[in-house]
Enzyme design. Structure first.
Site, PDB file in Angstrom:
ATOM      1  N   GLU A  94      -1.760  17.762   3.236  1.00  0.00           N
ATOM      2  CA  GLU A  94      -2.583  17.286   2.739  1.00  0.00           C
ATOM      3  C   GLU A  94      -4.124  17.224   3.298  1.00  0.00           C
ATOM      4  O   GLU A  94      -4.182  17.837   4.166  1.00  0.00           O
ATOM      5  CB  GLU A  94      -2.319  15.551   2.584  1.00  0.00           C
ATOM      6  CG  GLU A  94      -1.749  15.081   1.260  1.00  0.00           C
ATOM      7  CD  GLU A  94      -2.843  14.963   0.316  1.00  0.00           C
ATOM      8  OE1 GLU A  94      -3.918  14.953   0.472  1.00  0.00           O
ATOM      9  OE2 GLU A  94      -2.311  14.211  -0.849  1.00  0.00           O
ATOM     10  N   ARG A 115       1.991   2.732   4.594  1.00  0.00           N
ATOM     11  CA  ARG A 115       1.281   3.710   5.191  1.00  0.00           C
ATOM     12  C   ARG A 115      -0.064   4.081   4.837  1.00  0.00           C
ATOM     13  O   ARG A 115      -0.224   3.921   3.461  1.00  0.00           O
ATOM     14  CB  ARG A 115       2.115   4.849   5.870  1.00  0.00           C
ATOM     15  CG  ARG A 115       2.254   5.456   4.463  1.00  0.00           C
ATOM     16  CD  ARG A 115       2.775   7.083   4.835  1.00  0.00           C
ATOM     17  NE  ARG A 115       3.466   7.906   3.920  1.00  0.00           N
ATOM     18  CZ  ARG A 115       2.570   8.610   2.889  1.00  0.00           C
ATOM     19  NH1 ARG A 115       1.095   8.380   3.151  1.00  0.00           N
ATOM     20  NH2 ARG A 115       2.959   9.213   2.024  1.00  0.00           N
ATOM     21  N   ASN A 167      -5.159   7.617  -3.209  1.00  0.00           N
ATOM     22  CA  ASN A 167      -5.343   9.080  -3.490  1.00  0.00           C
ATOM     23  C   ASN A 167      -6.691   9.648  -3.277  1.00  0.00           C
ATOM     24  O   ASN A 167      -7.661   9.032  -2.704  1.00  0.00           O
ATOM     25  CB  ASN A 167      -4.524   9.580  -4.148  1.00  0.00           C
ATOM     26  CG  ASN A 167      -3.468  10.761  -3.704  1.00  0.00           C
ATOM     27  OD1 ASN A 167      -3.676  11.630  -2.795  1.00  0.00           O
ATOM     28  ND2 ASN A 167      -2.264  10.779  -4.166  1.00  0.00           N
ATOM     29  N   ASP A 173      -3.776  13.882  -7.761  1.00  0.00           N
ATOM     30  CA  ASP A 173      -3.504  13.582  -6.364  1.00  0.00           C
ATOM     31  C   ASP A 173      -5.023  13.780  -5.524  1.00  0.00           C
ATOM     32  O   ASP A 173      -5.828  12.883  -5.787  1.00  0.00           O
ATOM     33  CB  ASP A 173      -2.548  14.809  -5.630  1.00  0.00           C
ATOM     34  CG  ASP A 173      -1.944  14.393  -4.424  1.00  0.00           C
ATOM     35  OD1 ASP A 173      -2.576  13.880  -3.505  1.00  0.00           O
ATOM     36  OD2 ASP A 173      -0.673  14.504  -4.360  1.00  0.00           O
TER      37      ASP A 173
END
EC number: 3.1.1.17
Length: 299
Positions: free
Chosen positions: A18, A101, A154, A204
């Protein structure tokens, strides 16, 4: 159109790769492996990736004006000194939600670090919904919460004139825009500018190019798509050899290369054998557009 070329430049398999960010000073690509709990830096010269292990899922990394990096680690904003491999907590969020998180994060043009949270997944995109929030870490290390009820916070970026903030809450299957006040960092007037089609799957990570168009990585869609935020039209689709594309950024000496992260988390042996590059980092050249350099955190 120039011919688009895709190359897997980091084949070490990330669980969830990521937050790719180009570090101009180091001439290297930063990225994280969320489930692998490491921050990585890949050099196109040596073609090697160095990794620093951390003590919690690390979901984004950003440059810091004073040097080194800032990261989102578990439910903390933290500072990372690369050479010393030293992580220090700046501040915590969502203290009342032990299962939460951070997820994706990015620094705005004024040097504020925006990042959102989510509940920990039991498998990809399966989690307790509406548990996340979107936050900003200011240069004085104070934090503001913009809104809650987020599923998977995201992709995020800003328009070239800095008047619009773009944001993705993945399970809404939508790319959204907000009015943006660069002076204060406030956002408002949320609206959807693009709804993903079935085969595009889950939006995403995201980045913007110098023509003001958005690039969105599609998780479970195996592609990045280029969108016009003004018209809401999809302009281009680039398919990758892996299903779980997670994020994208521009980099290289003139920001003409696109880097795309991917994930292998949750894939069984059969799927991994069909997609041996799952979890790898890809470089796309020949797109014919360039990207915008990342902003460093001002604190």
């Amino acid at each position: 159109m120039s011919s688009v070329r895709i190359e897997c430049v980091v084949s070490e398999r990330c669980g969830v790769g990521e937050s790719p960010v180009w570090d101009e000073k180091e001439e290297a690509l930063l990225f994280v492996d969320i489930t692998g709990r490491k921050v990585c830096r890949w050099s196109p010269v040596t073609r090697q990736a160095q990794a620093i292990p951390v003590d919690a899922p690390v979901s984004s990394v950003a440059l810091r004006k004073s040097g080194d990096y800032v990261i989102t680690l578990g439910n903390r904003f933290a500072a990372l000194k690369w050479k010393e491999e030293l992580v220090t907590t700046i501040t915590e969020v969502d203290k009342d939600k032990p299962n939460n998180r951070f997820n994706d994060g990015k620094v705005d043009p004024a040097g504020r670090y925006f990042a959102g949270t989510m509940a920990e997944e039991t498998q990809p995109a399966v989690l307790e919904r509406h548990q996340g929030s979107l936050y900003t870490l200011f240069s004085d290390c104070s934090v503001v919460k913009h809104f809650d009820q987020v599923d998977i916070s995201n992709g995020l970026d800003w328009s070239l004139d800095h008047k619009t903030f773009f944001y993705i809450d993945s399970l809404s299957y939508s790319v959204d825009a907000f009015d943006y006040d660069l002076q204060t960092g406030k956002i408002g007037n949320r609206r959807s500018i693009y709804k993903l089609e079935k085969e595009e799957s889950i939006p995403d990570g995201m980045c913007i190019d110098t023509e003001g168009k958005l690039w969105v990585a599609c998780f479970a869609g195996g592609r990045v798509i280029r969108l016009d935020p003004e018209t809401g039209k999809r302009l281009q689709t680039v398919k990758l050899p892996v299903d779980n594309t997670t994020s994208c950024c521009f980099g290289g000496r003139d920001y003409s290369e696109m880097y795309v992260t991917s994930a292998s988390y949750g894939m069984d042996k059969e799927r991994l054998s069909q997609q041996p590059q799952a979890g790898g980092i890809f470089k796309i050249t020949g797109l014919g557009v360039k990207g915008v350099p990342p902003h460093p955190f001002a604190g």
